[in-house]
Design a protein around this motif. Structure first.
Motif, mmCIF file in Angstrom:
data_model
loop_
_atom_site.group_PDB
_atom_site.id
_atom_site.type_symbol
_atom_site.label_atom_id
_atom_site.label_comp_id
_atom_site.label_asym_id
_atom_site.label_seq_id
_atom_site.Cartn_x
_atom_site.Cartn_y
_atom_site.Cartn_z
ATOM 1 N N UNK A 1 20.725 70.194 90.592
ATOM 2 C CA UNK A 1 21.877 69.295 90.696
ATOM 3 C C UNK A 1 23.205 70.021 90.507
ATOM 4 N N UNK A 2 23.191 71.171 89.854
ATOM 5 C CA UNK A 2 24.446 71.918 89.673
ATOM 6 C C UNK A 2 25.029 72.379 91.000
ATOM 7 N N UNK A 3 24.198 72.466 92.034
ATOM 8 C CA UNK A 3 24.695 72.887 93.338
ATOM 9 C C UNK A 3 25.437 71.770 94.065
ATOM 10 N N UNK A 4 25.400 70.555 93.510
ATOM 11 C CA UNK A 4 26.052 69.426 94.154
ATOM 12 C C UNK A 4 27.545 69.362 93.848
ATOM 13 N N UNK A 5 27.985 70.026 92.784
ATOM 14 C CA UNK A 5 29.371 69.906 92.341
ATOM 15 C C UNK A 5 30.204 71.076 92.869
ATOM 16 N N UNK A 6 31.429 70.810 93.299
ATOM 17 C CA UNK A 6 32.306 71.907 93.734
ATOM 18 C C UNK A 6 32.739 72.761 92.556
ATOM 19 N N UNK A 7 32.970 74.040 92.825
ATOM 20 C CA UNK A 7 33.299 74.963 91.750
ATOM 21 C C UNK A 7 34.587 74.635 91.029
ATOM 22 N N UNK A 8 35.517 73.971 91.717
ATOM 23 C CA UNK A 8 36.810 73.692 91.084
ATOM 24 C C UNK A 8 36.672 72.751 89.887
ATOM 25 N N UNK A 9 35.582 71.977 89.839
ATOM 26 C CA UNK A 9 35.374 71.088 88.699
ATOM 27 C C UNK A 9 35.136 71.874 87.412
ATOM 28 N N UNK A 10 34.601 73.094 87.528
ATOM 29 C CA UNK A 10 34.292 73.900 86.351
ATOM 30 C C UNK A 10 35.433 74.846 85.973
ATOM 31 N N UNK A 11 36.471 74.903 86.790
ATOM 32 C CA UNK A 11 37.538 75.868 86.544
ATOM 33 C C UNK A 11 38.273 75.590 85.239
ATOM 34 N N UNK A 12 38.768 74.374 85.066
ATOM 35 C CA UNK A 12 39.512 74.039 83.851
ATOM 36 C C UNK A 12 38.633 74.068 82.602
ATOM 37 N N UNK A 13 37.408 73.503 82.623
ATOM 38 C CA UNK A 13 36.560 73.603 81.422
ATOM 39 C C UNK A 13 36.265 75.049 81.016
ATOM 40 N N UNK A 14 35.959 75.908 81.978
ATOM 41 C CA UNK A 14 35.687 77.304 81.643
ATOM 42 C C UNK A 14 36.933 77.996 81.104
ATOM 43 N N UNK A 15 38.065 77.683 81.678
ATOM 44 C CA UNK A 15 39.320 78.259 81.189
ATOM 45 C C UNK A 15 39.557 77.880 79.727
ATOM 46 N N UNK A 16 39.374 76.604 79.396
ATOM 47 C CA UNK A 16 39.584 76.153 78.019
ATOM 48 C C UNK A 16 38.549 76.751 77.071
#
Length: 279
Positions: free
Chosen positions: A111-126
Motif C-alpha cells: 500500500x505504500x506504493x499508492x501514495x505520492x512521494x510528496x506526502x512524505x516530504x514534510x513529515x520526513x523533514x520534520x
C-alpha cells in the motif's frame, strides 16, 4: 495463417513513429551538446553547421559536477545495497514462513506504493530536524539522511518484488538444503539467492535508477556539499542566461552510467521482471 498486409503496414508505421518519438529527443540532446551557446540559443538547426566539444569541457567548471557525481554514486549505491540486503531477508521470511501479522505486513508494504512521494516530504523533514535537535545527529542535509529517505520508497517495492520471485522457487530446494545440513540462513545464501540472481539484479537496478534520478527529496534534503546530480543540473541556469549546450552535455554524461548499466544487465533485468527462477 499469415497476417494481412494492412496489419503489416500498420505495424511498420506505428513502430517507425514510436522509434522516431524515442530517438528524436536523444538526437536533439546530442546535437545541442555539440554546438556553441549562440547556436543553441538561436533558431534550431537539424544539421549543425559548427561542432565543438567545448561544452563537455566546460560542464566541469561551470558547476562542481564532479562533486555532484560522487554524491550521487554514494547515495544511489548505498541505497541500492541496503535496499537489496534488507529486501532479501524480508522477502525470504514472507515467502517461506508463516507468522502473526504476515498479511498485514504484506498489505502495508504494497500500500505504500499508492501514495505520492510528496506526502512524505514534510513529515520526513520534520523528523530529521527534530532528531538533529534532540540528538545532534545531522540527518537533514546529509548523505545519510538522503539514503534513509530513498529507502522509504525503494525498499517496499523491493520486498514485494522479491517475495513474488522467491515464491516461484520450489520449496523442495529448501528441503534438500536442510537434508544436507543447511540452516535457514545457510539455505538462503547457498540455494535461494543463487537461484534468484535475476530477480535480485532487477531489484538492484530499480533501486539504483530511482535514487539516481530523484529530484524532489534531493532538492530539499541536501545542501551545497551534498547535492546530487539531478539537482545540480539546475546550476547551469543563472539569472542572466541558461547554458543549454552544457545542460545537454551534462545530461548525457549523467545518463551514461545508467544506460551502460542497463545494457550490461538487460538480460538479467528482463528475466527478473518476467519470469521466476525455477530450476
Amino acid at each position: 495463417m499469415a497476417a494481412p498486409r494492412s496489419f503489416l503496414w500498420t505495424r511498420r508505421i506505428f513502430l517507425t513513429l514510436l522509434t522516431g518519438f524515442v530517438v528524436l529527443p536523444v538526437y536533439v540532446m546530442i546535437s545541442s551538446s555539440l554546438k556553441p551557446l549562440e547556436d543553441v540559443s538561436g533558431k534550431f538547426e537539424w544539421i549543425p553547421s559548427g561542432l565543438t566539444l567545448r561544452p563537455y569541457v566546460d560542464i566541469w567548471d561551470t558547476v562542481p559536477l564532479a562533486d555532484y557525481f560522487v554524491n550521487s554514486l554514494i547515495v544511489a549505491g548505498a541505497a541500492t545495497v541496503f535496499s537489496v540486503t534488507v529486501a532479501i531477508f524480508a522477502a525470504y521470511a514472507v515467502s517461506r514462513y508463516t507468522f502473526r501479522g504476515k498479511r498485514v505486513f504484506t498489505v502495508t508494504v504494497l500500500s505504500t506504493q499508492m501514495f505520492p512521494g510528496i506526502l512524505f516530504l514534510l513529515p520526513l523533514f520534520l523528523i530529521y530536524v527534530n532528531i538533529g535537535n534532540a540528538t545532534g545527529i545531522a540527518l537533514f542535509g546529509s548523505r545519510e539522511g538522503l539514503i534513509l529517505t530513498y529507502l522509504t520508497f525503494s525498499l517496499p517495492f523491493s520486498i514485494w518484488m522479491l517475495t513474488g520471485y522467491f515464491d516461484s522457487i520450489p520449496r523442495e530446494l529448501d528441503e534438500a538444503a536442510k537434508v544436507d545440513g543447511c540452516g535457514p540462513i545457510s539455505a538462503l545464501f547457498r540455494v535461494i539467492v543463487p537461484a534468484a540472481v535475476p530477480g535480485i539484479i532487477a531489484v538492484a537496478v530499480y533501486a539504483f535508477m530511482t535514487a539516481w534520478g530523484e529530484v524532489l527529496f534531493a532538492s530539499v534534503m541536501t545542501n551545497d556539499t551534498t547535492r546530487t546530480l539531478a539537482v545540480g543540473l539546475q546550476g547551469y541556469a543563472t539569472q542572466n542566461d541558461v547554458y543549454w549546450n552544457q545542460v545537454m552535455a551534462a545530461s548525457l554524461v549523467v545518463s551514461l552510467p545508467v544506460v551502460v548499466g542497463f545494457l550490461l544487465l538487460q538480460r538479467y533485468l528482463v528475466t527478473g521482471l518476467t519470469a521466476g527462477a525455477v530450476k
